[in-house]
Every structure is written in structure tokens, then in C-alpha cells.
Scaffold this active site. Structure first.
Site, short mmCIF file in Angstrom:
data_model
loop_
_atom_site.label_atom_id
_atom_site.label_comp_id
_atom_site.label_asym_id
_atom_site.label_seq_id
_atom_site.Cartn_x
_atom_site.Cartn_y
_atom_site.Cartn_z
N HIS A 1 0.84 -1.20 0.00
CA HIS A 1 0.00 0.00 0.00
C HIS A 1 0.87 1.25 0.00
O HIS A 1 0.63 2.19 -0.78
CB HIS A 1 -0.91 -0.01 1.22
N GLU A 2 1.89 1.28 0.86
CA GLU A 2 2.77 2.45 0.91
C GLU A 2 3.59 2.59 -0.37
O GLU A 2 3.83 3.71 -0.84
CB GLU A 2 3.70 2.36 2.13
N HIS A 38 1.68 4.43 -2.93
CA HIS A 38 1.75 5.89 -2.86
C HIS A 38 2.95 6.41 -3.63
O HIS A 38 2.87 7.44 -4.31
CB HIS A 38 1.83 6.35 -1.41
N HIS A 41 3.01 8.93 -6.85
CA HIS A 41 3.86 10.10 -6.95
C HIS A 41 4.65 10.10 -8.26
O HIS A 41 4.75 11.11 -8.95
CB HIS A 41 4.81 10.14 -5.75
#
Length: 235
Positions: free
Chosen positions: A106-107, A110, A114
């Protein structure tokens, strides 16, 4: 036209809504902790740790400039777009289980957002300095505004606008978190990190995590409406 009731049993509806959302937030938070503890007992294929998952996911997306580090706390995992750093809690960083893999992916999602200039992440990043500044003073302005609502109503209005910025931030966060989870789950399944027998556990964990953001946004909106009601009732 029938008037919409504003009270139930003498209690303002907005207070009931805020109370229900607070209870829901507590229940979901506890559910997330229980699921993380339970799914931390289920190993993933290949024995990859959370750090391994992040590095592999970034590498496959040709992202070479994001650092991965271990931080303290539980469920404190986050991606910092300013420093381009993924911070994983100790349980996730070293864990080789379904819960750790889901959070780590999940991280990493991100970071991929980006890299590809995902519009909602860009908007959230733009709002961060505004919300960081507003958050320091908004409660003081609102409290003072409530006490002075009859003599200086514009102070409460300023507080409402400030709080509105935090509410907007909460809602902008929703698509960012949901999209990151979708990217994570698709990657975990495609790369056989999670097996068909345990992939639904990763889905369950990330779905529950998403609900924490949904409830936070709704709670912020309900509170904003309460402040607006106070402002309008000054007349």
C-alpha cells in the site's frame, strides 16, 4: 413541505451523528488492530518481508530514488512525498506475513502514484502545508468564535473556513488511499506474493484501513456542519 426534524428526543441530530461516527471510528480502529494481529500470523509466499515487498514493487515500476526506513510505533506506516521516503513500522518492515505485505505494498502504491503524478496525491500534497498551518490554530479560533458569536461572528466564520480546509483534506485523502490499496492488491496477486487462499485477508485488512479514512472524513464534515449551525443560529 414537511419540516425536517432537527432533534430526536430533545437531542440535536448533529450531536447524534457525531456520536455515532465517533463510535464507528473506535470500532473500526479496533477491528483494524485485531485483523493486523491475526493476519500477521499468516505467512506470504517466498518469505518476503515488508521491506522486500516495497523494494521489489518499486524496482518493477522502475522507481530508484525512494528510500525505505524502519520507524517506531504500530500502524505508523506512511509515504513522505517531500523526502521520497517510505517509512514502515517495525512489524511491517521485518514481517513476512499477509498483514505486513499488504501494508508495505500500500505504501509503495503511494510512491508509484507520486511517480506517475496521480492527480489526487498532487492535490493532497498541495494542501498539506495549508492544513499543517491551519491545524495549529483552528481550534483556538473556533472556541473563541463560539464564545464571541453574538458580538464578533466573523471570527467564527474564519474558524469555519479554516476547519473547512481540514475537511476538504480528509475527502481528498480518500481517493489517494483507495487507489493505493487497489495498486497494492493487484500487485500482490499478480506477483503471487499472496496466495489465493490468503489474498482475501490482505483485501480485508486494506478495506478496513480505508474505512478509517471514510469515517474520519464524515466525522470532519459532521463537525463542520455543527459549527456552521452555531454560526447561523446567532441571528
Amino acid at each position: 413541505m414537511q419540516e425536517i426534524p432537527m432533534h430526536i428526543g430533545g437531542i440535536p441530530i448533529i450531536w447524534i451523528v457525531i456520536g455515532v461516527l465517533a463510535l464507528a471510528s473506535w470500532l473500526v480502529s479496533n477491528s483494524l488492530k485485531r485483523k493486523f494481529a491475526k493476519y500477521s500470523q499468516i505467512p506470504v509466499n517466498n518469505g518476503l518481508t515488508g521491506r522486500d515487498v516495497v523494494e521489489k514493487m518499486l524496482r518493477e515500476n522502475d522507481i530508484r530514488d525512494v528510500q525505505v526506513s524502519c520507524i517506531g510505533g504500530q500502524l505508523t506506516d506512511h509515504y513522505n512525498p517531500i523526502t521520497k521516503q517510505i517509512n514502515l513500522s517495525k512489524e511491517v518492515y521485518y514481517g513476512s506475513n499477509v498483514a505486513a505485505a499488504a501494508v508495505a505494498a500500500h505504501e509503495a502504491g503511494h510512491a508509484i502514484q507520486h511517480e506517475h503524478a496521480y492527480i489526487w496525491l498532487g492535490l493532497r500534497s498541495t494542501l498539506v502545508p495549508v492544513v499543517s498551518f491551519v491545524s495549529r490554530y483552528v481550534m483556538w479560533v473556533l472556541i473563541a468564535g463560539i464564545f464571541l458569536v453574538q458580538t464578533f461572528p466573523n471570527l467564527l466564520l474564519i474558524g469555519i473556513i479554516m476547519f473547512g480546509a481540514t475537511t476538504l483534506f480528509s475527502f481528498v485523502t480518500l481517493p489517494v488511499e483507495i487507489d493505493a490499496s487497489k495498486r497494492a492488491l493487484a500487485w500482490l496477486s499478480t506477483n503471487n506474493i499472496t496466495a489465493p487462499s490468503n489474498h482475501h485477508h490482505a483485501e480485508s485488512a486494506l478495506r478496513t484501513a480505508a474505512w478509517t479514512y471514510v469515517i474520519a472524513a464524515l466525522s470532519s464534515l459532521a463537525t463542520l456542519l455543527w459549527y456552521i449551525k452555531i454560526f447561523l443560529s446567532r441571528r
